[in-house]
Design a protein around this motif. Structure first.
Motif, PDB file in Angstrom:
ATOM      1  N   LYS A 185      87.493  80.305  62.728  1.00 54.11           N
ATOM      2  CA  LYS A 185      88.030  81.816  62.926  1.00 54.11           C
ATOM      3  C   LYS A 185      87.992  82.872  62.066  1.00 54.11           C
ATOM      4  O   LYS A 185      87.684  84.035  62.263  1.00 54.11           O
ATOM      5  N   ASN A 186      88.546  82.412  60.721  1.00 51.09           N
ATOM      6  CA  ASN A 186      88.386  83.260  59.556  1.00 51.09           C
ATOM      7  C   ASN A 186      87.107  83.413  59.222  1.00 51.09           C
ATOM      8  O   ASN A 186      86.789  85.101  59.003  1.00 51.09           O
ATOM      9  N   ILE A 202      84.637  83.828  61.116  1.00 51.84           N
ATOM     10  CA  ILE A 202      83.843  84.739  62.087  1.00 51.84           C
ATOM     11  C   ILE A 202      84.536  86.163  61.858  1.00 51.84           C
ATOM     12  O   ILE A 202      83.922  87.264  61.987  1.00 51.84           O
ATOM     13  N   SER A 203      85.962  86.212  61.815  1.00 54.37           N
ATOM     14  CA  SER A 203      86.514  87.497  61.506  1.00 54.37           C
ATOM     15  C   SER A 203      85.977  88.354  60.110  1.00 54.37           C
ATOM     16  O   SER A 203      85.816  89.517  60.234  1.00 54.37           O
ATOM     17  N   GLY A 231      82.503  89.854  60.852  1.00 55.44           N
ATOM     18  CA  GLY A 231      82.643  91.137  61.568  1.00 55.44           C
ATOM     19  C   GLY A 231      83.058  92.173  60.927  1.00 55.44           C
ATOM     20  O   GLY A 231      83.020  93.478  61.488  1.00 55.44           O
ATOM     21  N   MET A 242      84.886  90.849  74.494  1.00 56.40           N
ATOM     22  CA  MET A 242      85.083  89.885  73.312  1.00 56.40           C
ATOM     23  C   MET A 242      84.465  90.125  71.925  1.00 56.40           C
ATOM     24  O   MET A 242      83.382  89.675  72.013  1.00 56.40           O
ATOM     25  N   ASN A 243      85.055  91.014  71.407  1.00 55.57           N
ATOM     26  CA  ASN A 243      84.384  91.341  70.061  1.00 55.57           C
ATOM     27  C   ASN A 243      84.132  90.161  69.009  1.00 55.57           C
ATOM     28  O   ASN A 243      83.270  90.093  68.258  1.00 55.57           O
ATOM     29  N   SER A 244      84.935  89.284  69.309  1.00 56.15           N
ATOM     30  CA  SER A 244      84.842  88.103  68.489  1.00 56.15           C
ATOM     31  C   SER A 244      83.534  87.375  68.342  1.00 56.15           C
ATOM     32  O   SER A 244      83.123  86.740  67.493  1.00 56.15           O
ATOM     33  N   SER A 295      81.093  89.174  66.546  1.00 55.32           N
ATOM     34  CA  SER A 295      81.169  89.004  65.088  1.00 55.32           C
ATOM     35  C   SER A 295      80.673  87.517  65.027  1.00 55.32           C
ATOM     36  O   SER A 295      80.059  87.049  63.888  1.00 55.32           O
ATOM     37  N   LYS A 296      80.738  86.339  65.811  1.00 56.01           N
ATOM     38  CA  LYS A 296      80.074  85.267  65.559  1.00 56.01           C
ATOM     39  C   LYS A 296      78.631  85.261  65.586  1.00 56.01           C
ATOM     40  O   LYS A 296      77.953  84.693  64.769  1.00 56.01           O
TER      41      LYS A 296
END
Length: 243
Positions: A12-13, A15-16, A19, A222-224, A227-228
């Motif tokens: 998760k971190n 991916i963030s 982005g 879903m911007n995540s 970023s992924k």
């Protein structure tokens, strides 16, 4: 925090951070511009059928399909059939009763024959006609009426008006927690020459998504996922139904 939770938090971190990494984002954009001109997406197939997609987006679709486990995937745009065969094969692996409805204004004879003879045809239903015609929309809604978890993918005519028409016709069929994925939103972000196409900057799937979301708060971008992936033809096009 156990090891699984720790790993998930690290991802998760990561991916963030991706982005927010402008250098990485610029490199991804440059890659997209060069590979679109090179027709990179035409290089891949799934179970024998050309998929005409970027592998990164297909991995994202696998993750979404596994998360949602839909019993109906509606896809506007069949082409050679690779994507509907891909989605059908994932539904086969899930092992329940899911099907894919593939819609295209012109399913060419040789493509239809190869799709209909494919082992995954048992989970595919083809509809030929305009995805925004009253006849096709009614047929899809009749199928959807018997389903509990529905997902929509839009990948046909990429003009603003056509995609907006598809969103207005099908997005309301998406069930809460599932997705409407709008492909080729990347047209808005690139400087490629779209000469000869009926779409381009200012007139494409992303502008249709923006217009649709002005009057619809049921969906969130879903911007995540962007970023992924970094490499994607659908930035800003992964819409999750949240209410």
């Amino acid at each position: 925090m156990n090891e699984v939770e720790k790993f998930n938090e690290e991802v998760k971190n990561n991916i963030s951070n991706q982005g927010q990494n402008n250098s990485l984002l610029d490199s991804a954009k440059e890659f997209m511009q060069k590979t679109i001109d090179a027709r990179y997406s035409y290089n891949f197939s799934w179970m024998g059928r050309p998929i005409i997609a970027y592998p990164q987006d297909m991995i994202a679709m696998q993750e979404i399909i596994w998360e949602v486990k839909p019993d109906l995937i509606i896809e506007a745009g069949v082409a050679h059939g690779g994507s509907i065969v891909y989605y059908a094969s994932l539904l086969e692996l899930i092992g329940e009763d899911g099907i894919v409805v593939g819609i295209d204004i012109d399913i060419r004879k040789h493509n239809r024959e190869l799709i209909e003879s494919h082992p995954m045809m048992k989970r595919i239903h083809l509809l030929e006609g305009s995805s925004v015609s009253e006849e096709i929309v009614s047929a899809v809604k009749e199928i959807a009426a018997t389903k509990k978890k529905i997902m929509v993918c839009l990948d046909s005519n990429h003009t603003h008006d056509h995609v907006l028409g598809e969103l207005n016709a099908y997005a309301n069929l998406v069930t809460k927690g599932s997705y409407c994925v709008v492909f080729d939103t990347v047209v808005e972000d690139l400087t490629n020459d779209w000469a000869g196409r009926s779409w381009g900057v200012g007139n494409n799937p992303k502008t249709a998504v923006w217009e649709f979301l002005k009057g619809n708060t049921d969906f969130e971008i879903m911007n995540s996922i962007d970023s992924k992936l970094l490499i994607s033809v659908a930035p800003g096009g992964y819409l999750k139904r949240v209410k």
